[in-house]
Design a protein around this motif. Structure first.
Motif, PDB file in Angstrom:
ATOM      1  N   ALA A  51       0.854  -1.182   0.090  1.00 41.39           N
ATOM      2  CA  ALA A  51       0.059  -0.054   0.018  1.00 41.39           C
ATOM      3  C   ALA A  51       0.920   1.167  -0.106  1.00 41.39           C
ATOM      4  O   ALA A  51       1.855   1.291   0.600  1.00 41.39           O
ATOM      5  CB  ALA A  51      -1.019  -0.026   1.355  1.00 41.39           C
ATOM      6  N   HIS A  52       0.502   2.336  -0.753  1.00 43.23           N
ATOM      7  CA  HIS A  52       0.917   3.390  -1.203  1.00 43.23           C
ATOM      8  C   HIS A  52       0.330   4.499  -1.208  1.00 43.23           C
ATOM      9  O   HIS A  52      -0.900   4.313  -1.646  1.00 43.23           O
ATOM     10  CB  HIS A  52       2.274   3.448  -1.792  1.00 43.23           C
ATOM     11  CG  HIS A  52       2.010   2.866  -3.404  1.00 43.23           C
ATOM     12  ND1 HIS A  52       1.613   1.639  -3.581  1.00 43.23           N
ATOM     13  CD2 HIS A  52       1.979   3.627  -4.336  1.00 43.23           C
ATOM     14  CE1 HIS A  52       1.440   1.564  -4.974  1.00 43.23           C
ATOM     15  NE2 HIS A  52       1.805   2.769  -5.255  1.00 43.23           N
ATOM     16  N   PRO A 107      -4.855  11.537  -6.503  1.00 43.96           N
ATOM     17  CA  PRO A 107      -3.824  11.908  -5.571  1.00 43.96           C
ATOM     18  C   PRO A 107      -4.283  11.894  -4.308  1.00 43.96           C
ATOM     19  O   PRO A 107      -5.681  12.194  -3.879  1.00 43.96           O
ATOM     20  CB  PRO A 107      -3.354  13.339  -6.112  1.00 43.96           C
ATOM     21  CG  PRO A 107      -3.745  13.485  -7.648  1.00 43.96           C
ATOM     22  CD  PRO A 107      -5.139  12.457  -7.597  1.00 43.96           C
ATOM     23  N   GLY A 108      -3.543  11.308  -3.150  1.00 44.27           N
ATOM     24  CA  GLY A 108      -3.938  11.324  -1.971  1.00 44.27           C
ATOM     25  C   GLY A 108      -4.566  10.096  -1.460  1.00 44.27           C
ATOM     26  O   GLY A 108      -4.995  10.085  -0.149  1.00 44.27           O
ATOM     27  N   CYS A 109      -5.097   9.218  -2.478  1.00 42.82           N
ATOM     28  CA  CYS A 109      -5.647   7.740  -1.949  1.00 42.82           C
ATOM     29  C   CYS A 109      -4.796   6.709  -2.061  1.00 42.82           C
ATOM     30  O   CYS A 109      -3.948   6.290  -2.947  1.00 42.82           O
ATOM     31  CB  CYS A 109      -6.573   7.525  -3.243  1.00 42.82           C
ATOM     32  SG  CYS A 109      -7.813   6.266  -2.787  1.00 42.82           S
ATOM     33  N   PRO A 110      -4.620   6.141  -0.886  1.00 44.56           N
ATOM     34  CA  PRO A 110      -3.823   4.899  -0.546  1.00 44.56           C
ATOM     35  C   PRO A 110      -4.500   3.715  -1.538  1.00 44.56           C
ATOM     36  O   PRO A 110      -5.680   3.788  -1.857  1.00 44.56           O
ATOM     37  CB  PRO A 110      -4.266   4.754   0.864  1.00 44.56           C
ATOM     38  CG  PRO A 110      -4.437   6.000   1.578  1.00 44.56           C
ATOM     39  CD  PRO A 110      -5.309   6.467   0.539  1.00 44.56           C
ATOM     40  N   GLN A 166       5.380   5.130   1.068  1.00 42.31           N
ATOM     41  CA  GLN A 166       5.159   3.541   1.466  1.00 42.31           C
ATOM     42  C   GLN A 166       4.420   3.333   2.457  1.00 42.31           C
ATOM     43  O   GLN A 166       4.791   3.600   3.594  1.00 42.31           O
ATOM     44  CB  GLN A 166       6.534   2.789   1.353  1.00 42.31           C
ATOM     45  CG  GLN A 166       6.303   1.391   1.106  1.00 42.31           C
ATOM     46  CD  GLN A 166       5.657   0.926  -0.232  1.00 42.31           C
ATOM     47  OE1 GLN A 166       5.885   1.539  -1.235  1.00 42.31           O
ATOM     48  NE2 GLN A 166       4.861  -0.178  -0.186  1.00 42.31           N
ATOM     49  N   LEU A 167       3.316   2.719   2.655  1.00 42.52           N
ATOM     50  CA  LEU A 167       2.389   2.168   3.804  1.00 42.52           C
ATOM     51  C   LEU A 167       2.897   1.058   4.197  1.00 42.52           C
ATOM     52  O   LEU A 167       2.639   0.937   5.620  1.00 42.52           O
ATOM     53  CB  LEU A 167       0.903   2.612   3.619  1.00 42.52           C
ATOM     54  CG  LEU A 167       0.605   4.098   3.048  1.00 42.52           C
ATOM     55  CD1 LEU A 167      -0.872   4.243   2.671  1.00 42.52           C
ATOM     56  CD2 LEU A 167       1.251   5.221   3.866  1.00 42.52           C
TER      57      LEU A 167
END
Length: 173
Positions: A51-52, A107-110, A166-167
């Motif tokens: 997830a990123h 943009p901004g959405c995981p 990177q999440l």
């Protein structure tokens, strides 16, 4: 190429970069488009991009063959190891995407994708604006081409340079 000529990329054509972790065919690059870079990506069994999130980039994924688990929402809680169990405040969960599924990521959405099956999957992938994702793929595939487990420190540094927070970790078999 002049403004009055388009670009035609026949099946199987384009610049190909391949490692055991990923196979990417560059179909349209920033040389030919001001709007987006376009790729055909073969996702091998066991690959998980992790997830990123991007602050500037918008992406579109279209599953052509096989199945992928996909995520495109902000979860209630961002757990640091696995995204597959995430749920959004509105109840959205990870989806098993089959051929014909489209995923649009602002943009901004995981977001994330993974191939949990035993067969390769193929997707059409578009990233805007160009050419950031082209350069990112070139450098990522260089890192992954070394064989063995991914060098997470090198990937983290690479992603930081290309607007990728990177999440959860990238993984592959």
């Amino acid at each position: 190429m002049t403004a009055t000529e388009g670009l035609l990329v026949p099946p199987g054509q384009g610049r190909i970069m391949q490692t055991p972790a990923q196979h990417v065919t560059f179909k349209v690059t920033g040389t030919h488009s001001r709007v987006a870079s376009t790729f055909e990506v073969v996702v091998p069994p066991g690959f998980d991009v992790g997830a990123h999130v991007h602050t500037r980039s918008e992406e579109l994924f279209y599953v052509l063959e096989g199945e992928l688990d996909v995520l495109a929402f902000e979860p209630r809680i961002r757990t640091p190891d696995h995204w597959q169990g995430w749920e959004s405040p509105s109840g959205n969960r990870v989806v098993r995407a089959s051929p014909g599924t489209v995923i649009v990521v602002p943009p901004g959405c995981p977001h994330a994708f993974a191939n949990p099956t035993d067969a390769p999957a193929k997707m059409f992938f578009q990233a805007s604006p160009p050419p950031d994702h082209e350069r990112y793929f070139e450098e990522l595939l260089e890192i992954l081409g070394g064989g063995g487990p991914p060098d997470h420190a090198a990937i983290r540094e690479l992603r930081a340079r290309y607007d990728i927070e990177q999440l959860t970790p990238l993984r592959h078999r």
